[in-house]
Each structure stands twice: as C-alpha cells, then as structure tokens.
Design an enzyme around this catalytic site. Structure first.
Site, PDB file in Angstrom:
ATOM      1  N   CYS A 147       0.840  -1.201   0.000  1.00 10.18           N
ATOM      2  CA  CYS A 147       0.000   0.000   0.000  1.00 10.18           C
ATOM      3  C   CYS A 147       0.871   1.245   0.000  1.00 10.18           C
ATOM      4  CB  CYS A 147      -0.884   0.017   1.230  1.00 10.18           C
ATOM      5  SG  CYS A 147      -1.948  -1.424   1.353  1.00 10.18           S
ATOM      6  N   ARG A 173       3.882   1.230  -7.198  1.00  8.02           N
ATOM      7  CA  ARG A 173       3.814   0.141  -6.230  1.00  8.02           C
ATOM      8  C   ARG A 173       2.687  -0.837  -6.565  1.00  8.02           C
ATOM      9  NH1 ARG A 173       6.234   2.077  -1.094  1.00  8.02           N
ATOM     10  NH2 ARG A 173       4.891   0.708   0.094  1.00  8.02           N
ATOM     11  N   TRP A 189      -3.638  -2.340  -1.666  1.00  5.28           N
ATOM     12  CA  TRP A 189      -3.595  -3.685  -2.247  1.00  5.28           C
ATOM     13  C   TRP A 189      -4.375  -4.555  -1.287  1.00  5.28           C
ATOM     14  CZ3 TRP A 189      -2.784  -6.903  -6.059  1.00  5.28           C
ATOM     15  CH2 TRP A 189      -1.951  -6.519  -7.118  1.00  5.28           C
ATOM     16  N   ASN A 229      -0.638   0.341   6.179  1.00  2.00           N
ATOM     17  CA  ASN A 229       0.094  -0.613   5.342  1.00  2.00           C
ATOM     18  C   ASN A 229       0.509  -1.743   6.273  1.00  2.00           C
ATOM     19  OD1 ASN A 229       1.527  -1.808   3.315  1.00  2.00           O
ATOM     20  ND2 ASN A 229       3.123  -0.243   3.184  1.00  2.00           N
ATOM     21  N   GLY A 230       0.236  -2.988   5.928  1.00  2.00           N
ATOM     22  CA  GLY A 230       0.597  -4.104   6.810  1.00  2.00           C
ATOM     23  C   GLY A 230      -0.628  -4.950   7.123  1.00  2.00           C
ATOM     24  N   GLU A 268      22.300 -21.087  -1.904  1.00  2.00           N
ATOM     25  CA  GLU A 268      22.087 -19.653  -2.097  1.00  2.00           C
ATOM     26  C   GLU A 268      23.005 -18.844  -1.174  1.00  2.00           C
ATOM     27  OE1 GLU A 268      20.920 -17.793  -4.195  1.00  2.00           O
ATOM     28  OE2 GLU A 268      20.573 -15.909  -3.165  1.00  2.00           O
ATOM     29  N   LYS A 301      25.701 -16.073  -2.513  1.00  2.00           N
ATOM     30  CA  LYS A 301      25.754 -14.679  -2.036  1.00  2.00           C
ATOM     31  C   LYS A 301      27.154 -14.350  -1.547  1.00  2.00           C
ATOM     32  CE  LYS A 301      22.989 -13.227  -3.362  1.00  2.00           C
ATOM     33  NZ  LYS A 301      21.900 -13.879  -4.015  1.00  2.00           N
ATOM     34  N   GLU A 338      29.717 -14.086  -4.510  1.00  3.96           N
ATOM     35  CA  GLU A 338      29.566 -13.025  -5.509  1.00  3.96           C
ATOM     36  C   GLU A 338      29.854 -11.637  -4.956  1.00  3.96           C
ATOM     37  OE1 GLU A 338      25.737 -12.452  -7.432  1.00  3.96           O
ATOM     38  OE2 GLU A 338      24.687 -13.098  -5.646  1.00  3.96           O
ATOM     39  N   HIS A 383      31.585 -37.642   1.332  1.00  6.35           N
ATOM     40  CA  HIS A 383      31.945 -38.149   0.007  1.00  6.35           C
ATOM     41  C   HIS A 383      32.966 -37.262  -0.691  1.00  6.35           C
ATOM     42  CE1 HIS A 383      28.778 -41.157   0.319  1.00  6.35           C
ATOM     43  NE2 HIS A 383      28.122 -40.213   0.970  1.00  6.35           N
ATOM     44  N   LYS A 392      23.762  -7.412 -13.528  1.00  2.53           N
ATOM     45  CA  LYS A 392      22.488  -7.740 -12.879  1.00  2.53           C
ATOM     46  C   LYS A 392      21.681  -8.705 -13.743  1.00  2.53           C
ATOM     47  CE  LYS A 392      19.143  -7.347  -9.869  1.00  2.53           C
ATOM     48  NZ  LYS A 392      19.324  -8.198  -8.677  1.00  2.53           N
TER      49      LYS A 392
END
Ligand code: AGP
Length: 615
Positions: A2, A27, A76, A102-103, A488, A492, A495, A511, A610
């Site tokens: 929102c 938004r 929203w 908002n929330g 992941e 991170k 990179e 192994h 990106k």
C-alpha cells in the site's frame, strides 16, 4: 504494497495528496482514497474509490477545497475484496478518528469481535478498520491523538505502518512504524510537512527528510514534527539531506542498495503474497496465469528452470510442488536444459524463474520448451518482461525494483510465489482441501513478521561476519529444504565478498568435501528444527572433530545446537516449508557485512551484471 501519504501545510491538501499518490502508483494498487480535515470546522471529508486514481479524481470533481491537512492511500487488498467500502481511509463509528494503513493486523479477528461486543459498528471487511475504532475509544477517554496511537500500538499484532487524524486535532496527524510493513518518510518543507511510505512522494517537495524507525511514532503539523517511541520516550530523529543525485536518493537511509533490499523483504513478501491471494477468506487469485490455470489440474510432471539465485528458488519450488500438489517435479539449470534435448511434451509444465525476465539462458530454454509443446508458467518480478511474453501464464512477484546485483528480495519473493503456485496446483488437483489452504495462508500471513524479526538481529550478523571476513573458503551445509538455502548462502558470499564458498547437501560431506576441513576452513550449517535436524547435528560434530569451526543457524529455543556449535544465529520458528526463506536472511546479511568489511563493491561486484543477456 500500500502507498501512504500525508500533508499538513498552507496549500489545498487535495491536489497535493493526489499528486503524491500518483508518485506511488508504481507500487501497484487496487483502490485509492483520501481524507482531508477542514480547519474551518467543516470536519472530515473522506473520498475513496475502487480502481485507479483517476476514479478518485473523478469522484472529487476537480475540487481543491479549503482543507490544508489530509492523508491519502493506495490499497492492495489483503482483508476483503477491492471495493469502495474496503478502500482506505477508514473511520471510527463517531467519525472522530480516521486511519490509513500498510501491513496486516494479524489479531484483527479477535479485536473486531471485542470491538463489536463493545458496541462498535464496522463498515468494511478490513483489518485496518479495527485501528480506527480502537483510536476512538482512547480519544473518548481523553487521550490526545499521539497518546491514543501509542496506546493502541501494542494491541496490534504483526507489522504495520499507519497514519491517523482526528477531528479534534485539526491541522495535525500522527503516524507509527511498527515492524517492517513499509517505511514512513517525513519531509520538512517551508511551513509545510509531508509524509509518505517512500521517498518518491516526498522528494518533489523537499530533500530534507527523517526516517521513522521501528517502534517509533511521530506527530506532525505544518510547523514541524515530534517523535516518541512506543514506550513513550521522546526521541530526536536525525534529519538527512537527500542529494539530488537520483541514485543516492533511491538508497534512502542505507549505504547500499543490497542492504536496503534485504531490509525490504518483509514488505516484498507481504506484497507478493497478498497480490496472489487473500487470507480471510483464504482465496488464490493467480490472475496472470490466464488459461494456464485450467491445466494445473492435469499436468503430469513439472520441470523448473532458472539460473543462479533464481535456480535456487526453483529448487525450493520443486519441493513445494511435490509436497503441496503431489506432482513429480525436477529442477534444471536453464543453460543445461536448453542444450540437452530434454524429454518433455504437452503433459509437462515448465516453470521458469527469472526476476528480470530477460536472462538469455532462461529465454532460450523456454523456446526449447515451447517447441516441444510444454505448458509454461514463469515467475517474474518485471511487468511485461520477455519471459512473461513467452510463457502461457505468469506469477508476478511484487518485490519492487532490485538494483543490487546480488539478488535478495527477489529470491525470497520468488520462493513465496512458488509456494502460492504450489497451493494453487494442490487445490486444483484435490490434493489440498479448503481448510488446508486456510492453514497455509495463515502460515504465509505470519511469514513477513518472522522475516522482520530476523532482520532485527542484523547487528549479530555484522559481528559474526567479522570472523569470516579473512577466511579463504567457507562451506555452507544444509539438508532437505535447507540445501537450496545453503547453495544460495554460498552464492551470495562468493559473488559479493569474493570469498570462495560452496553450498553442499550435508549428506554429501563424507563423500569428498570433508577432506578440506581444517582450522582455516569454517562451516556455516543451517541447523534449524527441520525433520533432518539430528543428521545435521552429526555433520557439525564431524566438522569439529577435524578442527573446523561451525556457525549454526538455529531455531529460537534450540539450546542444544547453539551450545554445540562454535557460534549460532537464531531465527524464529516457522513451518518447515517456509524455513528456508527465514534461514536465508542471516546468510544474506553475513555475506553483506563480510563484503563491506573487506571493502568490496557490494552493489556492483566485479565481473557481474544484474541481468545476463548474453551467453
Ligand atoms: C544472484 O545474486 C545473481 N545476481 C544471479 O545469480 C541471478 O540470480 C541470475 O543471473 C538470474 O537472474 P534472473 O532472476 O534475472 O533470471
């Protein structure tokens, strides 16, 4: 998701609010509304409409009005469908208090029942309206508006950003930031003040801003702002001059886009989840799937593809589809898939994950899938991107623009979107009942807050990163759903900090990788309370027996692993399927702080782009 704006000054408030709401249109929203307070005693005037801001403008009939104070909102839907009635602002029974929000008020059902029993009448289906009624009670008891909001705040469970006005205090408004449902930026003008959910709506007025922190409240009128914490302590908020340089402006209060984007995850998750479904009643929209939605019930198998971080999201999507929809699912790297002549056909659903929607290997893999007649759905964060044009249907994530090369909020938002898609498949195939869907939506509703709580421990991650910043190599271990999260975490780390890191399924340790372990080769183990917790305990012991040190990511209250490991970072307990999302947060922060401490260029790491649009 929102958008929130507020204005107190000398100009007519209505055009100012409409302009500011337009600055927040990006938004996304389903309805818009404003409330203005007339200083001449004419009281509150509330206008709200479903649909685009132009509908609101039409309803206002071009009138600027006399009022010079007001609030505005783009909504929203989370609780209650998009409609004029459910649009914000919401007003209390006696018309005294008006609120935008908002929330999610997670305990709104209990609050609503309590307020109805006490004689309040509700006009909408929203959770937000409870706040207006709670404020009315406090104002009746003689509190000023700021004190009323301060006393209502602890009654609201979940994360909220909210703004309120009261007829009894013309010319003023109050706002609170409780958790991470979105920001509140306060802009200082010349005898005028503005506030908004983000800088985009403030910068056209002023470059002089302050950012409300978690658990802080503000009262403002045209002459300035005063701040207190939820426990009533007055605070001074530093004012920041936002440079005209648009890039710095967009970073707001953060040093790097990556940190900003990591911190935005509660909002990104909430926006994504509630753009795809509702909580009460539990419904799934998945509108952008189009005709592909009808085939969810009949596909025979699913193949998920992606690259880098999006591939890790796809790996989690595979587990969700198997667990929630009972459909056989596999994951493949799109750059392998496109060249390996995959055995797929019309009975196969290919799900591509790509935040940009422009990654060349994903697009080429989608072309292969199309040529073989597979049904295609894409998970994407960019409206109208190429993948969305190739696929038969799209599930959009609503993470907002991600500028840091290291993908963070788009990763967790993609995982959440895959979870919702798996729920949709489960429902379509009769694998999930309506009650089970409700249960899962309840779990999803609590997820942004669990992520927000984890983010509050950023200083712990900053401290822990000190221990890794000189390491040459780091091993990330996880089992089950924690395996993609370990992959992941390692991606991170490498990179942005340039520390060599590998993510392994912990069962693979013996192994080969265990040969690397010594005192200079630390391990980060995701050892949360999942089904395979006992197994990861033995992996930790095996690392330590070879002189290696272990930082464990553990569930709150798990003293056993915290004591066993050399150090630990705790995360809140969430249902097992959602655990990788929460466990990824400290891993993102560890790599961020390690990179900063090593002096790396966090947002634009060397050699990386990106969006990878060439092979
Ligand atoms: C992640 O941090 C990377 N920058 C990278 O792996 C990225 O996720 C990958 O290139 C895929 O991008 P996409 O989601 O836009 O397709």
């Amino acid at each position: 998701m929102c958008g929130i704006v507020g204005y107190a000054g000398a100009r007519p408030a209505i055009p100012v609010l409409l302009g500011a709401l337009k600055d927040l249109e990006y938004r996304g929203y389903d309805s818009a509304g404003i409330a203005v307070l007339d200083p001449t005693g004419a009281g509150l005037r509330i206008t709200k409409r479903q649909g685009k801001i132009v509908n609101l403008e039409t309803a206002l009939d071009g009138t600027a009005g006399q009022a010079t104070t007001g609030i505005g909102h783009t909504r929203w839907a989370t609780h209650g469908k998009p409609s004029d009635q459910n649009a914000h602002p919401h007003v209390s029974c006696n018309g005294e208090a008006v609120v935008i929000h908002n929330g999610i008020v997670e305990n709104y059902a209990e609050l609503r029942a309590e307020l109805v029993a006490a004689g309040h009448t509700f006009r909408s289906e929203t959770d937000t309206e409870t706040i207006a009624h709670l404020l009315e009670d406090r104002l009746k008891d003689g509190d000023g508006l700021l004190e009323a909001l301060r006393r209502v705040a602890p009654r609201l469970e979940g994360s909220q950003a909210l703004v309120a006005m009261a007829e009894s205090e013309p010319g003023a408004m109050v706002a609170a930031r409780l958790g991470n449902a979105g920001g509140v930026v306060i802009g200082y003008g010349n005898q005028e003040m503005i506030l908004a959910s983000d800088l985009a709506a403030v910068l056209p007025f002023t470059q002089e801003v302050a950012f409300l922190a978690d658990q802080q409240l503000v009262r403002l009128d045209r002459s300035g702002a005063s701040f207190i914490t939820v426990d009533g302590t007055p605070v001074e908020l530093p004012r920041k001059r936002i440079p005209i340089d648009p890039v710095s402006a967009l970073k707001g209060e953060y040093q790097h886009f990556m940190l900003k984007e990591v911190m935005e995850q509660p909002e990104a998750l909430s926006d994504t989840i509630w753009s795809l479904g509702t909580l009460d009643p539990a419904e799934l929209y998945l509108d952008d799937l189009g005709d592909a939605r009808d085939q969810l019930a009949t596909v025979e198998r699913v193949m998920l593809i992606g690259m880098g971080t999006s591939l890790h999201a796809a790996m989690l999507g595979q587990r969700y589809i198997e667990a929630l929809a009972g459909v056989p699912a596999e994951t493949d790297n799109a750059s392998e898939f496109r060249y390996r002549d995959p055995v797929i056909g019309p009975g196969t659903l290919v799900i591509s994950v790509s935040q940009s929607g422009e990654t060349v290997d994903v697009l080429e893999a989608m072309n292969v899938a199309r040529a073989k007649g597979a049904l295609q759905i894409t998970i994407c964060n960019t409206e109208g991107a190429q993948t969305t044009r190739v696929a038969d249907g799209t599930v959009y994530t609503r993470a907002g623009l991600e500028r840091g090369v290291a993908s963070t909020k788009c990763f967790t938002a993609s995982v959440a979107a895959l979870y919702v898609l798996a729920l949709g498949m489960g429902l379509a195939r009769g694998k999930l009942s309506r009650e089970e869907l409700q249960h899962h939506m309840n779990d999803l509703a609590r997820l942004p807050e669990a992520v927000a709580r984890t983010l509050r421990d950023a200083p712990v991650c900053e401290r822990e990163a000190q221990r890794f910043k000189t390491a040459g190599h780091i091993l990330f271990l996880g089992r089950g759903l924690a395996f993609p999260a370990a992959m992941e975490g390692a991606l991170k780390m490498k990179e942005i900090s340039y520390i060599h890191a590998e993510g392994y399924a912990a069962g693979e340790m013996k192994h080969g990788p265990i040969a690397l372990i010594d005192a200079d080769f630390p391990t980060i183990a995701i050892a949360t309370r999942h089904a395979l917790r006992a197994k990861i305990v033995s992996n930790i012991e095996q690392v330590q027996a070879r002189g290696g040190t272990v930082l464990a990511i553990v569930t709150e209250g798990d003293g056993q692993i915290a004591a066993l490991a050399d150090s630990a970072i705790t995360i809140p307990e969430v249902p097992e399927l959602l655990e990788p999302i929460v466990a990824s947060i400290p891993l993102q922060l560890l790599s961020y702080y390690a990179a900063v401490q090593r002096g790396c260029d966090v947002d634009q790491p060397r050699n990386l782009a990106k969006t990878v649009t060439v092979e």
